[in-house]
Design a protein around this motif. Structure first.
Motif, PDB file in Angstrom:
ATOM      1  N   PRO A  44       0.821  -1.227   0.000  1.00 17.23           N
ATOM      2  CA  PRO A  44       0.000   0.000   0.000  1.00 17.23           C
ATOM      3  C   PRO A  44       0.858   1.282   0.000  1.00 17.23           C
ATOM      4  N   ALA A  45       0.248   2.345  -0.524  1.00 17.58           N
ATOM      5  CA  ALA A  45       0.919   3.631  -0.743  1.00 17.58           C
ATOM      6  C   ALA A  45       1.790   4.039   0.440  1.00 17.58           C
ATOM      7  N   ARG A  50       1.152   4.054   4.928  1.00 18.79           N
ATOM      8  CA  ARG A  50       2.201   3.819   5.938  1.00 18.79           C
ATOM      9  C   ARG A  50       2.159   4.901   7.014  1.00 18.79           C
ATOM     10  N   LYS A  54       1.650   1.923  10.242  1.00 19.43           N
ATOM     11  CA  LYS A  54       2.787   1.172   9.715  1.00 19.43           C
ATOM     12  C   LYS A  54       2.513  -0.333   9.782  1.00 19.43           C
ATOM     13  N   GLU A  88      10.910  -1.341   0.369  1.00 16.66           N
ATOM     14  CA  GLU A  88      11.214  -1.079   1.784  1.00 16.66           C
ATOM     15  C   GLU A  88      10.613  -2.140   2.697  1.00 16.66           C
ATOM     16  N   HIS A 155      11.041   8.257  -5.139  1.00 19.11           N
ATOM     17  CA  HIS A 155      11.215   6.940  -4.515  1.00 19.11           C
ATOM     18  C   HIS A 155      11.850   5.882  -5.408  1.00 19.11           C
ATOM     19  N   LEU A 157      15.149   6.312  -6.522  1.00 21.72           N
ATOM     20  CA  LEU A 157      16.554   6.260  -6.090  1.00 21.72           C
ATOM     21  C   LEU A 157      16.739   6.407  -4.579  1.00 21.72           C
ATOM     22  N   LYS A 158      15.751   6.990  -3.904  1.00 19.10           N
ATOM     23  CA  LYS A 158      15.914   7.286  -2.477  1.00 19.10           C
ATOM     24  C   LYS A 158      15.003   6.427  -1.599  1.00 19.10           C
ATOM     25  N   PRO A 159      15.397   6.030  -0.405  1.00 16.77           N
ATOM     26  CA  PRO A 159      16.697   6.312   0.223  1.00 16.77           C
ATOM     27  C   PRO A 159      17.820   5.471  -0.410  1.00 16.77           C
ATOM     28  N   SER A 160      18.893   6.146  -0.818  1.00 21.03           N
ATOM     29  CA  SER A 160      19.958   5.476  -1.567  1.00 21.03           C
ATOM     30  C   SER A 160      20.765   4.526  -0.686  1.00 21.03           C
ATOM     31  N   SER A 161      20.637   4.664   0.642  1.00 24.32           N
ATOM     32  CA  SER A 161      21.375   3.772   1.531  1.00 24.32           C
ATOM     33  C   SER A 161      20.944   2.318   1.337  1.00 24.32           C
TER      34      SER A 161
END
Lengths: 281, 143
Positions: A44-45, A50, A54, A88, A155, A157-161
């Motif tokens: 979901p979006a 979230r 969460k 994620e 979203h 490329l990020k979060p690039s970590s």
């Protein structure tokens, strides 16, 4: 060539069906096999669902991941929001046995289990890394001489970590993908600025979201771009639906639709009638 | 740990256009100013673009903090009308936007099934999702 579970999300199938259609056709031409991920829901979006809960976000995302796992396939998305959520959620569940156990308690109620193995990819990543620019160029039957504003969105490329796809402050992947069609990706100011719609900002404060979009449009227009090319139907909807109010009329295309044009798909198949800003080929 | 350098606020596109200050929100969270936070408009002015997260010299997961604060606010009944619409769409249909006849016709005209092969096409799948939403308390947000 790899095989992927095709995750549709919400905006592509329910607002811009041409994005879904062109993805199917383009993948077939490029030899990428898409298998429908039947019964999937919203990702979901990430910015809204979230933000509301969460726990709900993670459990519902886990259900989508488990559906792909049951097929033994990685997921491919055509939307940065879906990519953000599923990537994620998978990152969290595939690396954290405690979270996975909590989610599985809930999934057990519906007779499902997620083992923590599903990988999630964005369509643009698959094109760049799996297919490759050279092969894409071979399949272009209708080279384009468009000047394009390549819009990455947040979203992808990020979060690039955790994503490690490209430098999020100075990216080149989408520019290279756009230019594989013969089009020219125009340099411009503040290229990585958010469209403004994400995170529930559009729903909460539409005028503020529009201010983000306006700055983007000013810079795109000043660069000489004739088309906006996105890789996120949510960014696409923001650019397509608000620019008229701001006095702009730059047609907006998803990368899959740009490829569809470059591979000779018809205007009808590209679903251009769904667009608010007219797209004339 | 945030040391209040302000790099987040300096790069924030929302902060350029509104009174939203990420650094201030992080400080308020550290100080436990819950009432001020859950009642503020600023909490909802972040577009989750992650620019602050990319640039933070202390690797503070700022967007995760914003999301956590929003979760607290929503659990205490602070949800905006438009957000409730999005939540309700998801709760009812499994998607954040709804299908309608115009879209069905458009889909059909380009050779796609009228209804996509998602939860929209399978009542059992929607029932599964519904159980998840109830088990995680999402029904309390929309009802």
């Amino acid at each position: 060539m790899a095989k992927y579970a095709f995750f549709l999300g919400c905006i592509a199938p329910l607002r811009y069906p041409g994005v879904e259609k062109s993805t199917r056709v383009v993948c077939e031409r490029l030899g990428v096999e898409l298998v429908d991920l039947e019964d999937a829901s919203c990702c979901p979006a990430p910015g809204v669902i979230r933000a509301f809960s969460k726990a709900t976000w993670l459990a519902a995302a886990a259900r989508n991941l488990a559906l792909a796992e049951a097929k033994g396939l990685p997921i491919v998305t055509i939307c940065n929001g879906c990519y953000g959520s599923l990537f994620e959620a998978a990152h969290e569940l595939n690396h954290n046995p405690e979270e996975l156990a909590k989610v599985n308690k809930i999934l057990k109620e519906i007779g499902m289990e997620y083992k923590g193995t599903t990988k999630v990819y964005h369509f643009a990543e698959v094109l760049y890394k799996d297919v490759g620019i050279a092969k894409i160029k071979e399949k272009i039957t209708n080279p384009l001489d468009y000047k394009v504003a390549a819009f990455y969105g947040c979203h992808f490329l990020k979060p690039s970590s955790i994503k490690e796809l490209d430098d999020p402050e100075n990216a080149h992947v989408l520019d290279d993908l756009v230019e594989a069609t013969g089009a020219k990706s125009m340099p411009r100011k503040q290229k990585m600025l958010c469209c403004g719609a994400g995170g529930g900002l559009k729903a909460a404060f539409g005028d503020v979201a529009k201010e983000f979009t306006k700055t983007n449009l000013e810079n795109m227009q000043a660069s000489g771009a004739q088309y906006i090319v996105d890789i996120c139907p949510f960014c696409q909807m923001q650019f397509d639906t608000v620019q008229g109010d701001l006095g702009y009329k730059i047609p907006v295309l998803h990368l899959c639709q740009l490829y569809g044009i470059a591979m000779g798909m018809s205007e009808a198949e590209l679903g251009l009638s769904a667009h608010v800003v007219p797209v004339k080929l | 740990m945030c040391f209040q350098c302000g790099t987040c606020t300096a790069g924030c596109p929302s902060g350029r256009r509104t009174s939203y200050r990420v650094r201030k929100l992080m400080r308020m969270a550290q100080l436990g100013l819950k009432d001020e936070i859950v009642n503020s408009d600023e909490l909802w002015e972040c577009s989750t673009c992650y620019t602050c997260v990319e640039r933070c010299p202390r690797q503070v997961p700022i967007v995760d903090v914003v999301v956590a604060l929003r979760n607290i606010a929503v659990s205490e009944g602070h949800i905006r009308a438009n957000h409730k619409v999005t939540a309700t769409n998801f709760y009812k249909s499994g998607h954040t936007v709804q299908i309608n006849d115009k879209i069905k016709a458009q889909r059909k005209s380009i050779g796609l099934p009228e209804v996509p092969p998602t939860v929209l096409s399978n009542k059992d799948a929607m029932a599964q999702l519904d159980k998840i939403l109830k088990a995680t308390g999402f029904n309390k947000i929309v009802e």
